[in-house]
Motif scaffolding. Structure first.
Motif, PDB file in Angstrom:
ATOM      1  N   GLY A 134      19.764   1.956  -7.641  1.00 36.93           N
ATOM      2  CA  GLY A 134      18.994   1.052  -6.793  1.00 36.93           C
ATOM      3  C   GLY A 134      18.672  -0.282  -7.413  1.00 36.93           C
ATOM      4  N   VAL A 135      19.259  -0.566  -8.576  1.00 35.78           N
ATOM      5  CA  VAL A 135      18.932  -1.787  -9.309  1.00 35.78           C
ATOM      6  C   VAL A 135      20.216  -2.447  -9.794  1.00 35.78           C
ATOM      7  CG1 VAL A 135      17.816  -2.692 -11.394  1.00 35.78           C
ATOM      8  CG2 VAL A 135      16.661  -0.959 -10.036  1.00 35.78           C
ATOM      9  N   GLU A 136      20.302  -3.758  -9.639  1.00 28.63           N
ATOM     10  CA  GLU A 136      21.408  -4.522 -10.210  1.00 28.63           C
ATOM     11  C   GLU A 136      20.987  -5.089 -11.552  1.00 28.63           C
ATOM     12  OE1 GLU A 136      23.497  -7.281  -7.713  1.00 28.63           O
ATOM     13  OE2 GLU A 136      22.781  -6.283  -5.888  1.00 28.63           O
ATOM     14  N   THR A 137      21.888  -5.064 -12.534  1.00 30.60           N
ATOM     15  CA  THR A 137      21.534  -5.527 -13.868  1.00 30.60           C
ATOM     16  C   THR A 137      22.549  -6.535 -14.385  1.00 30.60           C
ATOM     17  OG1 THR A 137      22.708  -3.679 -14.908  1.00 30.60           O
ATOM     18  CG2 THR A 137      20.357  -3.385 -14.503  1.00 30.60           C
ATOM     19  N   GLU A 138      22.065  -7.414 -15.222  1.00 29.91           N
ATOM     20  CA  GLU A 138      22.896  -8.368 -15.961  1.00 29.91           C
ATOM     21  C   GLU A 138      22.589  -8.146 -17.438  1.00 29.91           C
ATOM     22  OE1 GLU A 138      25.649 -11.413 -16.548  1.00 29.91           O
ATOM     23  OE2 GLU A 138      24.971 -10.797 -14.558  1.00 29.91           O
ATOM     24  N   VAL A 139      23.582  -7.665 -18.195  1.00 26.78           N
ATOM     25  CA  VAL A 139      23.383  -7.452 -19.626  1.00 26.78           C
ATOM     26  C   VAL A 139      23.364  -8.815 -20.318  1.00 26.78           C
ATOM     27  CG1 VAL A 139      24.329  -6.446 -21.733  1.00 26.78           C
ATOM     28  CG2 VAL A 139      24.426  -5.165 -19.575  1.00 26.78           C
ATOM     29  N   VAL A 180       0.842  -1.204   0.000  1.00 25.31           N
ATOM     30  CA  VAL A 180       0.000   0.000   0.000  1.00 25.31           C
ATOM     31  C   VAL A 180       0.874   1.250   0.000  1.00 25.31           C
ATOM     32  CG1 VAL A 180      -1.772   1.304   1.238  1.00 25.31           C
ATOM     33  CG2 VAL A 180      -1.912  -1.193   1.131  1.00 25.31           C
ATOM     34  N   ALA A 181       1.958   1.239   0.778  1.00 23.37           N
ATOM     35  CA  ALA A 181       2.863   2.388   0.825  1.00 23.37           C
ATOM     36  C   ALA A 181       3.531   2.627  -0.520  1.00 23.37           C
ATOM     37  CB  ALA A 181       3.927   2.167   1.901  1.00 23.37           C
ATOM     38  N   ALA A 182       3.771   1.556  -1.286  1.00 28.01           N
ATOM     39  CA  ALA A 182       4.432   1.698  -2.587  1.00 28.01           C
ATOM     40  C   ALA A 182       3.494   2.269  -3.638  1.00 28.01           C
ATOM     41  CB  ALA A 182       4.979   0.342  -3.047  1.00 28.01           C
ATOM     42  N   VAL A 183       2.249   1.795  -3.659  1.00 24.39           N
ATOM     43  CA  VAL A 183       1.339   2.202  -4.747  1.00 24.39           C
ATOM     44  C   VAL A 183       0.351   3.279  -4.316  1.00 24.39           C
ATOM     45  CG1 VAL A 183       1.537  -0.065  -5.828  1.00 24.39           C
ATOM     46  CG2 VAL A 183      -0.348   0.350  -4.246  1.00 24.39           C
ATOM     47  N   LEU A 184       0.257   3.543  -2.976  1.00 24.24           N
ATOM     48  CA  LEU A 184      -0.636   4.561  -2.421  1.00 24.24           C
ATOM     49  C   LEU A 184      -2.075   4.394  -2.920  1.00 24.24           C
ATOM     50  CD1 LEU A 184       1.668   7.732  -2.457  1.00 24.24           C
ATOM     51  CD2 LEU A 184       1.077   6.256  -0.528  1.00 24.24           C
ATOM     52  N   SER A 185      -2.528   3.152  -2.828  1.00 26.07           N
ATOM     53  CA  SER A 185      -3.906   2.844  -3.220  1.00 26.07           C
ATOM     54  C   SER A 185      -4.285   1.500  -2.617  1.00 26.07           C
ATOM     55  CB  SER A 185      -4.042   2.793  -4.744  1.00 26.07           C
ATOM     56  OG  SER A 185      -5.272   2.199  -5.125  1.00 26.07           O
ATOM     57  N   GLN A 225      10.669  -0.552  -5.537  1.00 28.08           N
ATOM     58  CA  GLN A 225       9.572  -0.606  -4.569  1.00 28.08           C
ATOM     59  C   GLN A 225       9.307  -2.013  -4.054  1.00 28.08           C
ATOM     60  OE1 GLN A 225       6.370   1.034  -6.914  1.00 28.08           O
ATOM     61  NE2 GLN A 225       6.832   3.142  -6.341  1.00 28.08           N
ATOM     62  N   GLY A 226       9.834  -3.024  -4.755  1.00 29.31           N
ATOM     63  CA  GLY A 226       9.571  -4.399  -4.365  1.00 29.31           C
ATOM     64  C   GLY A 226       8.331  -4.990  -4.976  1.00 29.31           C
ATOM     65  N   THR A 227       7.685  -4.253  -5.904  1.00 30.63           N
ATOM     66  CA  THR A 227       6.487  -4.769  -6.567  1.00 30.63           C
ATOM     67  C   THR A 227       6.837  -5.897  -7.526  1.00 30.63           C
ATOM     68  OG1 THR A 227       5.524  -2.548  -6.447  1.00 30.63           O
ATOM     69  CG2 THR A 227       4.459  -4.119  -7.919  1.00 30.63           C
ATOM     70  N   TYR A 228       7.969  -5.767  -8.224  1.00 33.36           N
ATOM     71  CA  TYR A 228       8.459  -6.819  -9.109  1.00 33.36           C
ATOM     72  C   TYR A 228       9.637  -7.523  -8.446  1.00 33.36           C
ATOM     73  CZ  TYR A 228       5.940  -4.453 -12.964  1.00 33.36           C
ATOM     74  OH  TYR A 228       4.995  -3.889 -13.773  1.00 33.36           O
ATOM     75  N   ASP A 229       9.739  -8.821  -8.669  1.00 31.06           N
ATOM     76  CA  ASP A 229      10.905  -9.565  -8.201  1.00 31.06           C
ATOM     77  C   ASP A 229      12.089  -9.388  -9.143  1.00 31.06           C
ATOM     78  OD1 ASP A 229       9.788 -11.008  -5.871  1.00 31.06           O
ATOM     79  OD2 ASP A 229       8.434 -11.836  -7.382  1.00 31.06           O
TER      80      ASP A 229
END
Length: 297
Positions: A148-153, A6-11, A131-135
């Protein structure tokens, strides 16, 4: 978890939908939490909500609790069959042309792991990961580092300018394509927010007073059908038009884009990876990198 969503999407409504809960259940959980803490966590402003000061302080603790839960799951997986749901942010070109072998393999090898694909553009995917909405999320962008994001090309995605074989810019007699010619042509494109469309627009608008105007389509399939019908030219990832080029329905025009984009896999920085998520990441890297040489052979 409910409070953090709820805190992430405010709805409350949107949180209930994403958690697959009844809205009344979400509302009840938040009220019970507020009662136990003896503090209001959200200001209710008509149809909108926002975090109170107490709610903002609680977000940090909620993140720590969820991180510890993830760590426990990663460190104590048990001997059972992999199971659970992975929320995956992705975009049409990757879903349709890169993911089918991975989805098929995962379905047969790990039948109790549910992969929930969520269509989203790159900026939204990054935000949802933080936000943690997606894994985990797939992106196709020029940048390979995101806050804030780790990436693998996974792979560089070649881009090609295509048109119907009978288009005035196609054929050996047409000659090299110039930016000036493209600025005078009808260009078919995806919606704003698509990385390669935005980079293309920057090239076409450079040195002009106004942004370049595209003929926009909602899907890559729509763009391809429009190009085949002779409506205009389009810049697309090569993988999305390989079949149409091989069949002679589309022709590659002699123009080399001065930018590159890369298909990437991403997850929240510092996230403790569950056994299932670690397997998904490893299998994705392996399958995509195996597939690319096969396609190039």
């Amino acid at each position: 978890m409910t409070f953090r969503k709820v805190a992430a999407v405010l709805s409350f409504t949107r949180a209930a939908a994403e958690l697959n809960y009844a809205q009344s259940s979400v509302t009840s959980q938040i009220r019970n939490l507020e009662a136990s803490l003896q503090a209001e966590l959200f200001d209710r402003l008509g149809g909108r909500i926002q975090l109170t000061e107490a709610g903002r302080r609680l977000v940090g603790y909620a993140d720590q609790i969820l991180a510890l839960v993830e760590e426990a799951r990663a460190q104590v997986p048990g001997g059972g069959e992999p199971a659970g749901t992975l929320a995956i942010g992705t975009m049409e070109s990757i879903t349709s042309y890169r993911l089918p072998p991975l989805l098929e393999m995962f379905h047969h090898r790990y039948p109790r792991v549910q992969l929930s694909l969520r269509p989203s553009l790159c900026a939204e995917t990054c935000q949802r990961l933080r936000q943690g909405t997606y894994d985990v999320g797939f992106m196709m962008e020029a940048e390979t580092e995101h806050e804030g994001v780790e990436t693998e090309v996974l792979v560089r995605e070649p881009l090609v300018l295509v048109a119907a074989p009978h288009h005035p810019m196609a054929g050996p007699a047409a000659g090299p394509v110039t930016l000036e010619a493209l600025r005078s042509a009808t260009v078919l494109a995806a919606e704003p927010g698509c990385a390669y469309r935005d980079l293309f627009e920057r090239e076409l608008s450079a040195g002009t007073a106004e942004p370049f105007s595209f003929l926009e389509f909602g899907t890559i399939e729509g763009i391809k059908r429009g190009a085949i019908a002779g409506l205009g030219v389009s810049l697309l990832p090569q993988i999305t038009v390989a079949e149409e080029i091989a069949a002679g329905e589309l022709a590659v025009l002699p123009w080399e884009p001065p930018f590159e984009v890369f298909t990437q896999l991403a997850w929240r920085q510092g996230k403790r990876l569950s056994r299932e998520l670690r397997m998904f990441i490893d299998e994705t890297v392996r399958l995509v990198r195996e597939e690319v040489p096969a396609r190039s052979a």
